[in-house]
Each structure stands twice: as structure tokens, then as C-alpha cells.
Design a protein around this motif. Structure first.
Motif, PDB file in Angstrom:
ATOM      1  N   ARG A 180     -57.891   4.908-134.693  1.00  0.00           N
ATOM      2  CA  ARG A 180     -58.843   5.711-133.737  1.00  0.00           C
ATOM      3  C   ARG A 180     -58.270   6.249-132.443  1.00  0.00           C
ATOM      4  O   ARG A 180     -58.575   7.393-132.276  1.00  0.00           O
ATOM      5  CB  ARG A 180     -60.212   5.153-133.732  1.00  0.00           C
ATOM      6  CG  ARG A 180     -60.861   5.086-135.343  1.00  0.00           C
ATOM      7  CD  ARG A 180     -62.613   4.357-135.228  1.00  0.00           C
ATOM      8  NE  ARG A 180     -62.988   4.277-136.484  1.00  0.00           N
ATOM      9  CZ  ARG A 180     -63.148   2.959-136.638  1.00  0.00           C
ATOM     10  NH1 ARG A 180     -62.829   1.822-136.105  1.00  0.00           N
ATOM     11  NH2 ARG A 180     -63.652   2.628-137.951  1.00  0.00           N
ATOM     12  N   LEU A 224     -59.679  13.767-133.158  1.00  0.00           N
ATOM     13  CA  LEU A 224     -60.490  13.968-134.202  1.00  0.00           C
ATOM     14  C   LEU A 224     -60.683  15.654-134.596  1.00  0.00           C
ATOM     15  O   LEU A 224     -60.822  16.192-135.851  1.00  0.00           O
ATOM     16  CB  LEU A 224     -61.986  13.645-134.071  1.00  0.00           C
ATOM     17  CG  LEU A 224     -63.067  13.876-135.039  1.00  0.00           C
ATOM     18  CD1 LEU A 224     -62.792  13.513-136.418  1.00  0.00           C
ATOM     19  CD2 LEU A 224     -64.251  13.276-134.405  1.00  0.00           C
ATOM     20  N   GLY A 234     -64.886  10.651-130.494  1.00  0.00           N
ATOM     21  CA  GLY A 234     -64.361  10.375-131.920  1.00  0.00           C
ATOM     22  C   GLY A 234     -65.219  10.466-132.994  1.00  0.00           C
ATOM     23  O   GLY A 234     -65.062   9.705-134.020  1.00  0.00           O
ATOM     24  N   ASP A 250     -66.760   9.343-138.227  1.00  0.00           N
ATOM     25  CA  ASP A 250     -65.569   9.452-137.327  1.00  0.00           C
ATOM     26  C   ASP A 250     -64.494  10.148-138.527  1.00  0.00           C
ATOM     27  O   ASP A 250     -64.581  10.682-139.280  1.00  0.00           O
ATOM     28  CB  ASP A 250     -65.076   8.134-136.986  1.00  0.00           C
ATOM     29  CG  ASP A 250     -64.859   7.010-138.069  1.00  0.00           C
ATOM     30  OD1 ASP A 250     -65.066   7.551-139.267  1.00  0.00           O
ATOM     31  OD2 ASP A 250     -64.565   5.893-137.814  1.00  0.00           O
ATOM     32  N   ALA A 251     -63.190   9.977-137.841  1.00  0.00           N
ATOM     33  CA  ALA A 251     -62.108  10.512-138.605  1.00  0.00           C
ATOM     34  C   ALA A 251     -61.770  10.126-139.934  1.00  0.00           C
ATOM     35  O   ALA A 251     -61.864  10.729-140.940  1.00  0.00           O
ATOM     36  CB  ALA A 251     -60.866  10.587-137.715  1.00  0.00           C
TER      37      ALA A 251
END
Length: 647
Positions: free
Chosen positions: A12, A17, A60, A72-73
Motif C-alpha cells: 500500500r 491509489l 490511500g 483501498d487499492a
């Protein structure tokens, strides 16, 4: 498949992102602020026309105010690509350049162990905080209060005190049911070399808890209360929780605050605390060592241009140069550093005490970009009076700039350095004039129409362009001459269409193998510049381009540059005289302007007083004594003295 502890946190941390999401959405440029990582777009999860889908790049996370999707991503890739968790992690790991860990049946066990160590660290932090509040922490409290931290601030930062006893923390935590082995594993205790029970790592120190981005205590920094202690500051050793080269002090709160403020990188714990308490909440610090590459990338993940705020002593300057050298190969368009050096002998805490937040903000506003620090580091305190010293400066600068990986950025740095070099070696000191009632005033900046007037440029513009084409054609064919005339090239103003850009491409490619040099020049030259130069008919009759003779080429090159420099100097003299003339008409200025114009006409017509001694130059043009002297001086600089009479 279980993943090892810290793998997802690192993944992360490496990802942007907004880049992951940007493959699926069209950003709203009016609403988004890319510099702050605050991005908006129509939601990819439901049909809408307005931009209600928000990405906070620094934190993020994404959130849609319409359908309330968030994550999140990893979650975004799972939802948009219809992938499982592990499949999404693999895809993003490839993008981030991370190797997926091998299947490890003990990964879950290690994750549980890591969580246990976090619990141990939190228990230790509570113990140290309790000790600071007790009778044994009186001296530590007085020290902190003397640094401007009252009891409320001490509690906000979770500060504590490690007693002087050798087993105080060990006995307390063992009494809570925590195994001694866990204390050793967490770096809170050390094993004895004499076979005795482990003893406390920190003793008689003010304790600063170090937390990760999620706010978990993973290590400590301790400041010695004894001025004779061998180590003024002592950090936790590296543990399964703590890698000091990949951690920044105050990373969590600073990342949250960086959306509205500039990220500041200070040297130590107290600098961070002092700055944050004064309102500069987006402040972090490395942990007792020089900034590492991983820490740099972590900073850029938070802010595109962090300000490195260092003490104004010799150690602070050395730290700035180390950070500069580390960052040069890593910088990209929109990803750099700025440097803010405190006044000599002061740190940020001193500045805040003396002048408060406004004084600190003034210094931050004046933070210098990397190119300024690079130039200063190469020239400050250096004697540059001799050609050898200037050549050494040029070589050192080329080596430093050669470390920049981004070709476009390297060219821009080269242009900025050449401008500074010109200002250093060719200073233009504006003359002041006396005006009744106003005293001595600086001259006005000449208007564009004055600079481009017929009196200044006249028919010389065409001749200038032809000479520029000869110089560029010789440099293209005889690449070995570039380094020898680089000083002179930096003094000439190329005005022809595309000529300045073509010269920059030639200079940037200097030193490359022939094939690579030609490719680099063709790639970097302005569109159409090479084609236009190659179609110039007058180049076919230039002697230096008809035979393969580097010495003849050098002489012709020197002659053209000498004439260009002479013409440029005359034009500048006329422009300056016209400025003075516009402010104060006098017979002396009129005479001066006339003399310059007369000298220029003589140079063009070859009818100077010393015509009895003019001779034919290698390109067939007759030269006066003054022109010959200028040429010989230039050839001396490039190591071809005596060649100017070569036929």
C-alpha cells in the motif's frame, strides 16, 4: 495463501491509489487537486454525471458520496477486475515491482506473533508514561517543560521515562504475564553476556514512542538524562516490528495533515514535536540516521515536494548534501525536494522560540530547490579564477547531472546550471543614474522594441543565423570539439529558429558513443531543426565541412564564435547606451553611441584602421587585426594556439 507480516503495508505504501483508480475513471480537473492527492471523478460503481467519487491519495482510501462504496487499492482492483483478494494483490505487487512471497504455512503464526509484539510495546509505553508522571520522572518533566512541553503536550505525544534501574520494565511486564523472551524479541530487553537474566534496553531516558502509519507503537527513541552517557539518543534495535530505514517518526498524523499543509522533514523527535505544536502538523523525521531511499519514497507518497528542514550547522549542511545526492537519481517531473537550512547554530525549536511560527514560515517559504543547492555545493568557497578550475567545475557538474535518470529533467537542470554559470562568469552590473529630486536610481529595463530595434539588430540578424548554422554543423560533425568550446558556447546567445534547442541537444549528448549521440540529438532536437540545418546551402562551401580535418574545423569554429561574441557585445553596448540615452540626453552618450555604431560598421566592412595587416582566414574571409586577436584568444582557450594560420 497467507502473506508475511508487513507485506500489505509495504504494498500500500508503494502504490498511488489515484494511478490505480485513474485507469477506470476520468478525473474532474476543476474539482481535483493533484498536488494534494485530492481527486474527484464520476463513480465507476454506479451511473452518475457529477463527480461524487473521492480518492484521498495520501491516506490511500476512496469513498463515493452517492453509492457509499469505499476501500483501498486492493479492494478497488477486486471490485473492478472481478478478482479474488490474492489475485488483486498479485496484480498490484507486479505493478509496484514487489516479489510475491512464497507460500508459507507459518505466515499466520508470524502475523499472530507480530500482533503480540505490538501488545508488548503498547504495555511498555504505558509503563514509561506512568513513570514520567511519578516521582522518579520529576527531572525528566522539568527538562520537557524547559523545552516548552507542558503536561498536556507530554500526554499528547505519549512521552515517558525509563527509570535508571536495570530491571524495572522487565519486572513490571513479567508481572503482567508477558514472557521475558517477548521483551527481548521486541527490543525492550537485552540478553546478558554473563549468563544473568535479560536487562532493560532503556535506562534513565526520556522515551519517545515511535508509531507506524496505523498508529501502533513499534519502537522507542530514548534521550539520555545523564549528560555523560555515551549515546545521547538511543533507538530500539531492528525487530520484526521495526525497520528504522523504512519508518518515519510521526508518519501517521503527518500523512493526515499533509492534505492541507506542506510536508516538512526535520532531524529529530523534539524538532518534530516543536513544529507540530506550533501548527506545522505535517512534520516527520528519520530515525537517528541519514535519510534512506525507502524513506524518500515514503515522503513522496505523502507529498510531491517535501521540505528538508535541517540545522544550520556543518552537520546539517552535510545531511542536506547527502539527501541531495540520494535524491538525484530518483527525482521525476513533479517529484523533488526543497531545502530549508536554519540560521547558523539554530534548530527549528530555537527558531520557534525566538520568532514563533511566522519566523519559521518565512524560512520555509524561502526553501531552495535542489538545483540551487547543487549549484551552491559546487561553487561555494571555490576559487574559479583559472581555466583549469572552471574546467574542473564543469566536469563535476556534468557528473552530478549525469545521475539524473529522467532525460527531460536532466535537460532542464542543465539549462538552469548554464544560466547560473553565465551569471557567475559574465555578471551584468546595471548602472544607476542621477535624477533631480530622486537621487540615484537603477536603470529601466529596456523594452522589447528597443532590444529588437533595427539599430541594434539591423541586417546582422541574418548573418548571425548563418554563423549559428556553421557552428552547429561543425559541432554535429566533429563531436570531440564540444567540450573544448563549451565555455564559449555558454556565452553566445543563439537566436535562430530552433538553434538554441538544437545546441542544448548537442551539449546534452556530449560524451555518448557516436551512434547513441546521433540518436539522442535527433530525439531531443526541436522538431524540424535538424532537417532545416541539413538543407542550408551555404554549408556546402564551408572549408571545415568539406574535409575531415578536426584542427581546421576547430579553427573555423573558433573564428565563427569569436565573431558572434564580438557582434553580441556590440549589440549589448548599443542597447545599454540607448537606455542611458533615454534617461539623460548628453553629448557624451551621443558620441558613445556613434562610436559603437562606427566600430560595428568597420568590423562588417573590414575597413578598420589596421587593414594593412588583415589576412585570409581558413574559411576564406579576410580578418582585421582586432578580429585576429579575438580569434587567437579563443583558440588559446580551446588548446589550438598557433593553428589559426593553417591553410
Amino acid at each position: 495463501m497467507s502473506l508475511p507480516p508487513g507485506f500489505l503495508d509495504e504494498l500500500r505504501g508503494r502504490l498511488s491509489l489515484s494511478q490505480v483508480v485513474g485507469r477506470k475513471v476520468m478525473w474532474d480537473s476543476r474539482k481535483s487537486n493533484q498536488g494534494k492527492g485530492d481527486m474527484w471523478a464520476p463513480c465507476p460503481f454506479h451511473q452518475e454525471k457529477t463527480a461524487s467519487f473521492h480518492v484521498d491519495d495520501r491516506k490511500g482510501f476512496y469513498y463515493c458520496f452517492g453509492c457509499h462504496e469505499k476501500g483501498d487499492a486492493i479492494g478497488f482492483v477486486m471490485a473492478t477486475e472481478n478478482l479474488s483478494f490474492i489475485e488483486a494483490v498479485k496484480l498490484l505487487a507486479d505493478e509496484a515491482g514487489m516479489q510475491m512471497p512464497d507460500r508459507d504455512p507459518r505466515a499466520a503464526e508470524r502475523a499472530e506473533m507480530r500482533d503480540t509484539l505490538v501488545d508488548v510495546m503498547e504495555a511498555a509505553q504505558r509503563f514509561y508514561q506512568m513513570q514520567l508522571a511519578g516521582g522518579g520522572g520529576a527531572a525528566a518533566r522539568r527538562y520537557l517543560e524547559g523545552r516548552g512541553l507542558d503536561r498536556a503536550a507530554q500526554e499528547r505525544w505519549g512521552l515517558g521515562f525509563a527509570p535508571e534501574a536495570w530491571e524495572a520494565l522487565r519486572e513490571h511486564l513479567v508481572g503482567k504475564g508477558i514472557a521475558v523472551e517477548k521483551l527481548v524479541e521486541a527490543g525492550l530487553a537485552k540478553t546478558s553476556q554473563k549468563g544473568k537474566a535479560p536487562y532493560d534496553t532503556f535506562r534513565n531516558r526520556i522515551m519517545y514512542p515511535i508509531r507506524d502509519a496505523r498508529g501502533r507503537c513499534i519502537a522507542f527513541g530514548g534521550r539520555a538524562m545523564d549528560p555523560d552517557d555515551n549515546a545521547k539518543y538511543l533507538n530500539s534495535p531492528e525487530t520484526p516490528l521495526f525497520d528504522k530505514g523504512r519508518t518515519l517518526y510521526n508518519i501517521g498524523p503527518a500523512r493526515a495533515a499533509a492534505g492541507k499543509a506542506q510536508l516538512i522533514v526535520a532531524e529529530g523527535y523534539m524538532d518534530v514535536i516543536a513544529l507540530a505544536e506550533a501548527g506545522f502538523a505535517a512534520t516527520v523525521a528519520p530515525l537517528g540516521t541519514a535519510i534512506t531511499e525507502d524513506q524518500l519514497r515514503l515522503m513522496w507518497r505523502i507529498s510531491p515536494e517535501p521540505i528538508i528542514a535541517l540545522d544550520g550547522d556543518a552537520a546539517g549542511q552535510r545531511a542536506a548534501l547527502r539527501a541531495l545526492d540520494l535524491a538525484l537519481p530518483l527525482i521525476e517531473a513533479g517529484q523533488s525536494l526543497r531545502f530549508c537550512l536554519m540560521p547558523k547554530g539554530k534548530d527549528p525549536d530555537d527558531v520557534l522560540k525566538d520568532g514563533g511560527a511566522p519566523a519559521m514560515q518565512k524560512l520555509l517559504d524561502a526553501a531552495q530547490p535542489m538545483v540551487d543547492l547543487l549549484w551552491k555545493s559546487e561553487t561555494e568557497g571555490r576559487d574559479l579564477a583559472t581555466p583549469e578550475a572552471r574546467a574542473a567545475l564543469d566536469k563535476s557538474l556534468r557528473q552530478r547531472l549525469g545521475r539524473i535518470a529522467d532525460p527531460s529533467l536532466k535537460r532542464h537542470y542543465g539549462d538552469a546550471i548554464k544560466e547560473r554559470r553565465w551569471q557567475l562568469f559574465n555578471p551584468r552590473k546595471p548602472r544607476s543614474t542621477w535624477q533631480p529630486g530622486r537621487g540615484r536610481v537603477a536603470p529601466q529595463i529596456p523594452a522589447t522594441t528597443t532590444r529588437a530595434s533595427v539599430l541594434v539588430a539591423g541586417g546582422e540578424a541574418v548573418e548571425q543565423g548563418l554563423r549559428e548554422q556553421v557552428v552547429l554543423a561543425i559541432l554535429l560533425r566533429f563531436g570531440g570539439l564540444v567540450a573544448r568550446v563549451e565555455d564559449a558556447l555558454g556565452s553566445v546567445d543563439f537566436r535562430g529558429d530552433g538553434h538554441a534547442g538544437l545546441l542544448r541537444a548537442i551539449l546534452s549528448a556530449d560524451g555518448l558513443p557516436v551512434d547513441e549521440r546521433d540518436v539522442a540529438i535527433a530525439r531531443d532536437a526541436p522538431s524540424g531543426a535538424l532537417e532545416k540545418l541539413q538543407s542550408a546551402g551555404h554549408l556546402r562551401v564551408v572549408p571545415a565541412l568539406k574535409v575531415n580535418d578536426p584542427d581546421l574545423a576547430a579553427v573555423c569554429l573558433g573564428e565563427e564564435l569569436a565573431k558572434m561574441l564580438a557582434a553580441q557585445g556590440a549589440a549589448r553596448e548599443i542597447a545599454e547606451a540607448m537606455e542611458d540615452f533615454a534617461q539623460e540626453t548628453s553629448e557624451s552618450l551621443t558620441w558613445r553611441l556613434g562610436q559603437v555604431a562606427f566600430a560595428r560598421d568597420q568590423a562588417q566592412s573590414g575597413q578598420a584602421e589596421d587593414t594593412a595587416e588583415y589576412e585570409e582566414a581558413p574559411n576564406g574571409v579576410k580578418m582585421s587585426r582586432a578580429e585576429r586577436n579575438a580569434l587567437d584568444g579563443l583558440l588559446d582557450k580551446i588548446g589550438l594556439s598557433g593553428h589559426s594560420k593553417k591553410k
